[in-house]
Each structure stands twice: as C-alpha cells, then as structure tokens.
Enzyme design. Structure first.
Site, PDB file in Angstrom:
ATOM      1  CB  SER A 146      -0.859  -0.017   1.267  1.00  0.00           C
ATOM      2  OG  SER A 146      -1.447   1.243   1.500  1.00  0.00           O
ATOM      3  CE1 TYR A 159      -4.271  -1.896   5.088  1.00  0.00           C
ATOM      4  CE2 TYR A 159      -3.142   0.148   4.515  1.00  0.00           C
ATOM      5  CZ  TYR A 159      -3.772  -1.024   4.127  1.00  0.00           C
ATOM      6  OH  TYR A 159      -3.891  -1.330   2.796  1.00  0.00           O
TER       7      TYR A 159
END
Length: 186
Positions: A146, A159
C-alpha cells in the site's frame, strides 16, 4: 501489440482474500489471462458466490476456504491444494484489513488482528507455498502493499506498520529465495 507474453495458460495461481473487492478482481484478471485460479477466503459462502460469479465467464476456478491467519491451517491447506490440483506457480497475498482509530485509542486486540491478517498471513502463505516452488526451482510471490508502506496518515498506524512489514518481508523473501528461482515482489 500482442498480449501473448502475458498469457498464463498452464499456470496455477492462489489469491488470498479473493472472495470480494480487489482480491476478486485480481483473481478474475489472472483467470482471464489463462491461469487456473484458486480463490481463498475464510467465509465459505462468500467464496462460493465469488466462484459462481467467475464460473459465469467460463473461467478455471477452484475454491480453497481456509484462514490465512492460522499458521497450522495454512501449513495443511497449501500441500492439500497441490495434491488435489497440482503445483501452485503464483501466489498473490492480498488478504488484508483495516481498523481505524488514532494510535492512543487503538486496542491491543485491533493491533494484533491487523498485524496477523496483513503481515503474519503473508509469512504463513509464502513460506508454505515456497516449499514446493523451491523444489521446482520456479515460482512467483506477489505481496500487496500500500502507499501506507511508505508514508503514514492519521488513524491507520497498525495498517501502516503491517504494510511496512510486508514491504520488508518481501525484500527478505526476494533475498533468500532468488537463488531458488523464485520471484518475490510487492
């Protein structure tokens, strides 16, 4: 321009977290390129719905419901898939999740769940699949990172940590397994 070089006929690809969303789209793309795709997810009903949807396109799909956050389940499932369907040539580690809260308000349980789902699962699945790939001297492992593996935003610290871990885990995989013919990318 010819797309022949991108054909995956005769290849088998396992895509984790492929019962919906981006994982589903990745699985569909690989199947459209000619690969036999093994859909994976924890929810058997969602997995069956995804497989039925792809069957409508006459794509070569297999279902493998198992929990990628459970190391023992993964260690049993990967060899079983290879016994039942043949060697896994490609792994796409897509399974992931997010729990939003500012770090001082994050719970220990949410931290553990996000790290287990986003990072531990990549380790478990890659390690299990690599056993056969190393023996065959070929294979491709693709780990979905990501932009959060490069920067941080408020309320997504677990995350961010997990995706940064996936980035570095992938570099380690590439370093250890290149000599065995494996390609590991994030």
């Amino acid at each position: 321009m010819s797309l022949e070089k991108f054909k995956l006929n005769g290849r088998r690809a396992l895509v984790t977290g492929s019962s919906q969303g981006i994982g589903f789209a990745i699985a569909k793309g690989l199947a459209e390129a000619g690969a036999e795709v093994i859909l994976n997810g924890r929810d058997k009903d969602k997995l069956a719905t995804a497989a039925k949807s792809l069957a409508a396109f006459k794509l070569n799909i297999v279902q493998a419901p198992f929990d990628v956050t459970d190391g023992k389940a993964v260690a049993a499932a990967i060899p079983q898939i290879e016994r039942d369907h043949g060697p896994i040539d490609i792994v796409v580690n897509y399974a992931g999740m997010q729990r939003r809260a500012h770090l001082d308000q994050s719970t220990d349980e949410d931290w553990s769940l996000v790290l287990k789902t986003n990072l531990d699962s990549v380790f478990y699945v890659s390690k299990a699949a690599a056993q056969g790939m190393i023996a065959r001297k070929r294979g491709s492992i693709i780990n979905i990172c990501s932009v959060m593996s490069e920067l941080a935003r408020p309320s997504v610290v677990p995350y961010t940590a997990s995706k940064g871990g996936v980035k570095m885990l992938t570099k380690g995989m590439a370093t250890d397994w290149a000599k065995h013919g494996l390609q590991c990318n994030a």
